[in-house]
Design an enzyme around this catalytic site. Structure first.
Site, PDB file in Angstrom:
ATOM      1  N   ARG A  97      63.592  64.874 -54.556  1.00 57.14           N
ATOM      2  CA  ARG A  97      62.270  65.154 -55.129  1.00 57.14           C
ATOM      3  C   ARG A  97      61.384  65.994 -54.220  1.00 57.14           C
ATOM      4  O   ARG A  97      60.396  66.556 -54.701  1.00 57.14           O
ATOM      5  CB  ARG A  97      61.558  63.854 -55.518  1.00 57.14           C
ATOM      6  CG  ARG A  97      62.108  63.296 -56.804  1.00 57.14           C
ATOM      7  CD  ARG A  97      61.268  62.186 -57.391  1.00 57.14           C
ATOM      8  NE  ARG A  97      61.924  61.686 -58.591  1.00 57.14           N
ATOM      9  CZ  ARG A  97      61.890  60.439 -59.021  1.00 57.14           C
ATOM     10  NH1 ARG A  97      61.211  59.537 -58.340  1.00 57.14           N
ATOM     11  NH2 ARG A  97      62.513  60.091 -60.118  1.00 57.14           N
TER      12      ARG A  97
ATOM     13  N   SER B 257      60.781  48.762 -64.399  1.00 59.64           N
ATOM     14  CA  SER B 257      61.198  47.828 -63.335  1.00 59.64           C
ATOM     15  C   SER B 257      61.179  46.383 -63.835  1.00 59.64           C
ATOM     16  O   SER B 257      62.084  45.604 -63.548  1.00 59.64           O
ATOM     17  CB  SER B 257      60.250  47.937 -62.133  1.00 59.64           C
ATOM     18  OG  SER B 257      60.461  49.149 -61.470  1.00 59.64           O
TER      19      SER B 257
ATOM     20  N   ASP C 144      57.206  56.540 -56.804  1.00 56.35           N
ATOM     21  CA  ASP C 144      57.580  57.165 -58.079  1.00 56.35           C
ATOM     22  C   ASP C 144      56.497  58.111 -58.611  1.00 56.35           C
ATOM     23  O   ASP C 144      56.741  58.885 -59.532  1.00 56.35           O
ATOM     24  CB  ASP C 144      57.863  56.087 -59.136  1.00 56.35           C
ATOM     25  CG  ASP C 144      59.152  55.325 -58.829  1.00 56.35           C
ATOM     26  OD1 ASP C 144      59.968  55.834 -58.029  1.00 56.35           O
ATOM     27  OD2 ASP C 144      59.339  54.226 -59.371  1.00 56.35           O
TER      28      ASP C 144
ATOM     29  N   GLN D 269      64.635  47.712 -54.462  1.00 56.19           N
ATOM     30  CA  GLN D 269      65.982  47.547 -55.027  1.00 56.19           C
ATOM     31  C   GLN D 269      66.875  46.799 -54.051  1.00 56.19           C
ATOM     32  O   GLN D 269      67.636  45.909 -54.447  1.00 56.19           O
ATOM     33  CB  GLN D 269      66.572  48.914 -55.366  1.00 56.19           C
ATOM     34  CG  GLN D 269      65.787  49.622 -56.456  1.00 56.19           C
ATOM     35  CD  GLN D 269      66.360  50.974 -56.818  1.00 56.19           C
ATOM     36  OE1 GLN D 269      67.262  51.478 -56.172  1.00 56.19           O
ATOM     37  NE2 GLN D 269      65.826  51.561 -57.868  1.00 56.19           N
TER      38      GLN D 269
ATOM     39  N   LYS E 242      66.180  60.143 -54.512  1.00 52.72           N
ATOM     40  CA  LYS E 242      65.850  59.655 -55.859  1.00 52.72           C
ATOM     41  C   LYS E 242      66.732  60.373 -56.891  1.00 52.72           C
ATOM     42  O   LYS E 242      67.746  60.941 -56.542  1.00 52.72           O
ATOM     43  CB  LYS E 242      64.353  59.865 -56.122  1.00 52.72           C
ATOM     44  CG  LYS E 242      63.477  58.996 -55.230  1.00 52.72           C
ATOM     45  CD  LYS E 242      63.698  57.526 -55.537  1.00 52.72           C
ATOM     46  CE  LYS E 242      62.898  56.634 -54.611  1.00 52.72           C
ATOM     47  NZ  LYS E 242      63.218  55.215 -54.781  1.00 52.72           N
TER      48      LYS E 242
HETATM   49  C1  S3P Z   1      62.525  50.371 -58.306  1.00 49.82           C
HETATM   50  C2  S3P Z   1      62.274  50.568 -56.977  1.00 49.82           C
HETATM   51  C3  S3P Z   1      62.026  51.882 -56.374  1.00 49.82           C
HETATM   52  C4  S3P Z   1      61.691  52.929 -57.432  1.00 49.82           C
HETATM   53  C5  S3P Z   1      62.581  52.859 -58.619  1.00 49.82           C
HETATM   54  C6  S3P Z   1      62.542  51.490 -59.265  1.00 49.82           C
HETATM   55  C7  S3P Z   1      62.783  49.012 -58.772  1.00 49.82           C
HETATM   56  O1  S3P Z   1      63.184  52.281 -55.654  1.00 49.82           O
HETATM   57  O2  S3P Z   1      61.727  54.214 -56.862  1.00 49.82           O
HETATM   58  O3  S3P Z   1      62.189  53.831 -59.572  1.00 49.82           O
HETATM   59  O4  S3P Z   1      62.715  48.760 -59.992  1.00 49.82           O
HETATM   60  O5  S3P Z   1      63.079  48.146 -57.935  1.00 49.82           O
HETATM   61  P1  S3P Z   1      63.393  51.780 -54.142  1.00 49.82           P
HETATM   62  O6  S3P Z   1      63.030  50.380 -54.097  1.00 49.82           O
HETATM   63  O7  S3P Z   1      64.829  51.983 -53.802  1.00 49.82           O
HETATM   64  O8  S3P Z   1      62.488  52.682 -53.338  1.00 49.82           O
END
Ligand code: S3P
Length: 440
Positions: A356, A33, A325, A180, A352
């Protein structure tokens, strides 16, 4: 003598034999991330950025490849990524689709960034990514006047038409707890008139606001994060801490394998990422975090883990976004516990890299665990993980890694198909596991 317990005879399939004990000291690749964001922020900052410990995983590499198509120069010197940008208003048009591959973070964050550009872009991805929901970013980006569209089902490829004028600022409360979505809006906010505010009532990972140095206020239990067009930041100079979501697999491996002791060095301890440690603590895990420091604005430290007898717990509500995650590997920990392990309020898991809930439930059942599937989670009864089965990764890196760890603690050999999926976050996963197995 260390025996080869993971044999890769068939391509893309691995046979895992139970491990007698795990022992060692390891350092894991840079956090995925943070890596995506470091590369994106480097693209928006005029000058030279140096990002150390950049992971060679496919997801963050997809982000870098897309950014280089937009005119960013780059070079790798070992694990250090050097990026050179002309600045926020000098991205260049690319006349073919950008390929985000398997990476939801790449597609969603770049959609935010590219919505404010004067040129058009298409962002595509692999089969799994093109199944994932994109309306969650399309809705707020359209409210900002972006010209963005997806398939009729609300999935990629995303088509973004260039625009002459800046976007419109919005004040947007997140309907889904998603880092995200939050990040896509904040990046678009850099190209919008006025102040853009994202409101989150349930906290999610905070790397974007932390790395950009954005103001975050908390009123009535909600976070208000703001950004505007005049906001500028210097090039990135940082060492990316080890990925805690990857560490979770090794931590659980050591907890559930007899006589084990494992140290993980230089791991991110960002509070929005390590809630799984508290869950494991409640399950009775012996985990010791030490050598804590904060070198580049992201907390980091070392983690020592010992084999532990685990009990089951229920995880639900606002806990879920902070462990989203880690649920596949927490389920493996729960499966070895002496009671019930339950996950509720986690419908997001269905969107995901694989569904999952379905992939974890299927894997556990194949290993002899009793599981009841809910629409938004599952409950399992801990017991003995049975080997002698073949399971599939469902093309999902976290399911692949969780299955291998389950195999280490099973009563006989487990075969995991489509193991190649691990490359999305940790290409060297099997070698690293192999390096800590002691069967003498
Ligand atoms: C992430 C946010 C998460 C996570 C993903 C990485 C990120 O998703 O599951 O593996 O880097 O912002 P969501 O924010 O959509 O839940």
């Amino acid at each position: 003598m260390t025996l080869l317990t993971i044999n890769r005879s068939k391509k893309n399939t691995v046979s895992v034999t139970p491990a007698r004990r795990l022992h060692g000291e390891i350092e894991l690749p840079g956090d995925k991330s943070i890596a995506h964001r470091a590369a994106i922020i480097a693209t928006l900052a005029k000058g030279e950025s140096l990002i150390e410990n950049f992971p060679d995983a496919e997801d963050p590499q997809a982000t870098v490849t897309c950014l280089t198509k937009l005119g960013i120069e780059y070079e790798y010197v070992g694990k250090t990524l050097w990026l050179q940008s002309k600045g926020i208003n000098f991205l260049e048009e690319y006349d073919k689709p950008l390929n985000a591959m398997n990476s939801g973070t790449t597609m969603r964050l770049l959609a935010g960034l590219l919505s404010g550009q004067p040129f058009s872009t298409i962002i595509t991805g692999d089969e799994s990514l093109l199944e994932r929901p994109m309306r969650r970013i399309i809705k707020p980006l359209k409210m900002m006047n972006a010209y963005i569209s997806a398939s009729r089902r609300g999935t990629g490829p995303l088509k973004i038409r260039g625009r002459k004028n800046p976007l419109k600022n919005i004040r947007y409360e997140l309907p889904v707890a998603s880092a995200q979505v939050k990040s896509a809006i904040l990046l678009a906010g850099l190209y919008a008139y006025g102040t853009t505010t994202v409101i989150e009532s349930v906290p999610t990972r905070d790397h974007t606001e932390r790395m950009l140095g954005l103001p975050v206020k908390n009123y009535g239990g909600k976070n208000y994060i703001t950004i505007d067009k005049s906001f500028r930041f210097p090039p990135v100079r940082m060492v990316i801490p080890g990925d805690p979501s990857t560490a979770a697999f090794f931590i659980v491996a050591a907890l559930i394998t007899p006589d084990s002791e494992l140290v993980i060095k230089n791991c991110s301890l960002n509070p929005t990422r390590i809630a799984f440690l508290s869950v494991l603590g409640k399950m009775g895990a012996k985990i010791h975090v030490f050598n804590k420091r904060n070198p580049d604005g992201e907390p980091i430290g070392d983690i020592r883990v010992y084999t532990s007898a685990l009990r089951g717990v229920t995880v639900a509500g606002s806990q879920i976004p902070l462990i989203i995650d880690e649920i596949p590997i927490l389920a493996i920990a729960g499966a070895t516990s002496d009671s019930y392990f339950e996950v509720k309020d986690a419908r997001e898991l269905r969107y995901k890299e694989s569904d999952r809930i379905h992939s974890v439930v299927t894997t556990l059942r194949a290993m002899g665990i009793e599981v009841k599937e809910y629409d938004d989670g599952f409950v399992l009864r801990g017991g003995r993980l049975r080997g002698g089965a073949t399971v599939d990764s469902f093309g999902d890196h976290r399911v692949a890694m969780a299955s291998v760890i389950g195999g280490l603690a099973a009563d006989s050999e487990l075969t995991v198909r489509n193991i190649q999926a691990v490359s999305v976050s940790f290409p060297d996963f099997l070698n690293t596991i192999q390096s800590i197995i002691h069967n003498n």
